[in-house]
Design a protein around this motif. Structure first.
Motif, short mmCIF file in Angstrom:
data_model
loop_
_atom_site.label_atom_id
_atom_site.label_comp_id
_atom_site.label_asym_id
_atom_site.label_seq_id
_atom_site.Cartn_x
_atom_site.Cartn_y
_atom_site.Cartn_z
N SER A 1 89.78 8.50 107.32
CA SER A 1 89.14 8.12 106.06
C SER A 1 88.77 6.64 106.07
O SER A 1 89.51 5.80 106.58
N ALA A 2 87.63 6.34 105.48
CA ALA A 2 87.21 4.94 105.37
C ALA A 2 87.83 4.25 104.16
O ALA A 2 87.71 3.03 104.02
N CYS A 3 88.50 5.01 103.31
CA CYS A 3 89.08 4.42 102.10
C CYS A 3 90.54 4.84 101.97
O CYS A 3 91.07 5.62 102.78
N THR A 4 91.20 4.34 100.96
CA THR A 4 92.58 4.71 100.67
C THR A 4 92.69 6.21 100.41
O THR A 4 91.81 6.82 99.80
N VAL A 5 93.79 6.80 100.89
CA VAL A 5 94.02 8.24 100.77
C VAL A 5 95.27 8.49 99.95
O VAL A 5 96.31 7.85 100.16
#
Length: 266
Positions: free
Chosen positions: A253-257
């Motif tokens: 993921s390119a962002c927070t999960v």
């Protein structure tokens, strides 16, 4: 109110997790607990007398100083946030999973080689699979107006995942984008209807995908500030989101999960 527990070791990755937790505390009013797991002697080199390598007083002082700096970081900019510390002896994953039973969230840094913000496949993998509360793994620098994205598969966890995602989107005043995997066009999406009813002021955009959900979610994460997926624990992910989707998203993921295991309010 249950605490937001941050796995912390002073690394840049754990500091990013701390700042995320601080901002979540501002949004929710929840207290923050900064947890350091001292894994000695599990990390000691073999065949070396432990007392020669570990001067306990010095190590304790270093841990205390690290935690004190974490508290100072929060209070410097947000003095109203309630923040406490906890140092435990033992494996980081075990300590964090244990704390998750009474926590609102577990928050971890997304990378790093340390005992708390550890390599994926070890601490983060274990905690995200077995925690009793949602686990947030912080990565990337999101745009403040980017949407929250949630993966939905029609399983029993769809409603908890969508509820958590809707709460996060509402708090941030951004839209919620729902990616639905392999939908049955003849079956009404009951969880989505429930969430629309509960969050009437929230813009919810639902879209169906016939491609592999990991690919669809990874692409959506590039324009998101938070990606929410579900896991039933034990390392498996519910329903049509396949057996490795949460672990895949934690890596790619390119962002927070955020990984949701059950209803966060249960």
């Amino acid at each position: 109110m249950r605490k937001i527990v941050v796995g912390y070791d002073g690394s840049a990755y754990s500091r990013a997790a701390l700042l995320w937790a601080r901002d979540e505390a501002v949004r929710t009013g929840a207290p923050v607990e900064v947890l350091h797991a001292d894994e000695w002697p599990a990390t000691a080199p073999p065949m070396v007398p432990l007392p020669l390598l570990r001067p306990d007083r010095t190590v304790t002082d270093v841990i205390d100083e690290t935690l004190d700096r974490a508290v100072a970081t929060v209070r410097k900019t947000h003095p109203a946030v309630e923040v406490t510390t906890r140092a435990v002896r033992g494996h980081a994953a075990t300590a964090l999973i244990d704390r998750s039973r009474d926590a609102r969230l577990i928050v971890l840094g997304g990378h790093g080689h340390s005992v708390v913000a550890g390599l994926l496949g070890s601490v983060i993998s274990a905690v995200s699979a077995h925690a009793a509360c949602p686990v947030v793994v912080v990565r990337g620098v999101p745009e403040p107006d980017a949407p929250v994205v949630a993966g939905a598969d029609g399983s029993a966890l769809t409603l908890p995942v969508l509820t958590f995602a809707a709460e996060q989107a509402t708090a941030r005043k951004v839209p919620l984008r729902v990616i639905r995997a392999v939908p049955d066009q003849d079956t009404p999406d009951a969880p989505l209807a429930v969430v629309r009813g509960r969050f009437r002021g929230l813009t919810i955009q639902a879209e169906d995908t016939l491609e592999h959900p990991a690919a669809a979610l990874a692409r959506a994460s590039a324009a998101a500030q938070l990606l929410v997926v579900g896991s039933r624990g034990g390392g498996a992910v519910t329903g049509l989101l396949l057996g490795s989707i949460s672990q895949h998203m934690l890596r790619h993921s390119a962002c927070t999960v955020a990984v949701v295991h059950r209803d966060p309010h249960a």
